[in-house]
Design an enzyme around this catalytic site. Structure first.
Site, PDB file in Angstrom:
ATOM      1  N   SER A 126       7.889  -2.103   0.530  1.00 18.76           N
ATOM      2  CA  SER A 126       6.908  -1.063   0.223  1.00 18.76           C
ATOM      3  C   SER A 126       7.191   0.158   1.086  1.00 18.76           C
ATOM      4  CB  SER A 126       5.493  -1.574   0.521  1.00 18.76           C
ATOM      5  OG  SER A 126       4.550  -0.520   0.488  1.00 18.76           O
ATOM      6  N   TYR A 140      -0.368  -5.641   6.381  1.00 20.13           N
ATOM      7  CA  TYR A 140       0.471  -5.450   5.196  1.00 20.13           C
ATOM      8  C   TYR A 140       1.677  -4.577   5.542  1.00 20.13           C
ATOM      9  CZ  TYR A 140       2.031  -3.888   0.615  1.00 20.13           C
ATOM     10  OH  TYR A 140       2.804  -3.602  -0.488  1.00 20.13           O
TER      11      TYR A 140
END
Length: 234
Positions: A126, A140
């Protein structure tokens, strides 16, 4: 090619499954609950990656050429949560997003080395791994940064043996129903951060994954491909 794809039931994973199978490759898909032709495995269970690898190995007649680590979770935890909740959130996110991916990479590398095969790993990370994420998602961002570092380490360590590793870093990604997606994620405020003017589509990210898994030249091993509409450039 024989391919193991995690997180194949929806979003980027479902689009990738479609792209790879339509290109003629044999794909074993995975999701937490399973489904038609998809192996069930809860990657929050530390024993699940080995069971998943073995199930895919058997389904693909003892040969896996490509591993795509797409499965992941995006679960919030407040910075003022209780210690118990904070630690539980970090443990679960690291297990699913990073440790399970690392375990599958390890199984893949062992398989290829023991059979003197070449192989490819594509890790779906990501942009958060580089630019960070919201105050609710420290864990995350950290898990995705770890995935990027792991990809580069594998690429450097095993390229001479014909084992290649790549990563994809999407930003916001939506299916073709973009208007509904934008409404759920803040609408115009989200678009203001994307110079392209829209989120990436799942089909676009799937095409990046397909190219890395099948067509990217060996000299590209270790590459991290950004696909975020220039919302983060480096």
């Amino acid at each position: 090619m024989n391919i193991l794809l995690t997180g194949a039931s929806r979003g980027i994973g479902a689009a990738t499954l479609k792209a790879l199978t339509e290109a003629g490759h044999r794909v074993v898909g995975h999701s937490s609950k399973g489904g038609d032709g998809i192996v069930a495995a809860d990657l929050g269970d530390p024993d699940a990656p080995r069971r998943l690898w073995e199930a895919a190995y058997d389904s693909l007649d003892g040969r896996i050429d490509v591993l795509v680590n797409n499965a992941g979770i995006f679960e919030a935890v407040a910075d003022n949560a209780s210690d118990e909740d904070w630690h539980a959130a970090w443990t679960r996110t690291m297990q699913v997003n990073l440790q399970a991916s690392a375990d599958l990479c390890r199984h893949a590398i062992a398989h290829w080395r023991s059979h003197d095969h070449k192989g490819r790993i594509v890790n779906v990370a990501s942009r958060a791994g580089y630019r960070g994420d919201s105050p609710m998602h420290w864990h995350y961002a950290a898990s995705k940064a770890g995935m990027i570092a792991m990809t580069k380490t594998i690429a450097r360590g095993y390229a001479a043996e014909g084992i290649y590793a790549f990563a994809v870093c999407p930003g916001f990604t939506a299916s073709e129903m973009v208007e509904e997606y934008l409404a759920s994620r803040g609408g115009p405020g989200l678009l203001a951060d994307i110079p392209l003017g829209r989120p990436a589509t799942t089909d676009e990210i799937a095409e990046v994954i397909r190219w890395l898994a099948i067509d990217a030249p060996a000299s590209a091993t270790g590459a991290v491909i950004d696909a975020n509409g220039a919302s983060y450039v480096r």
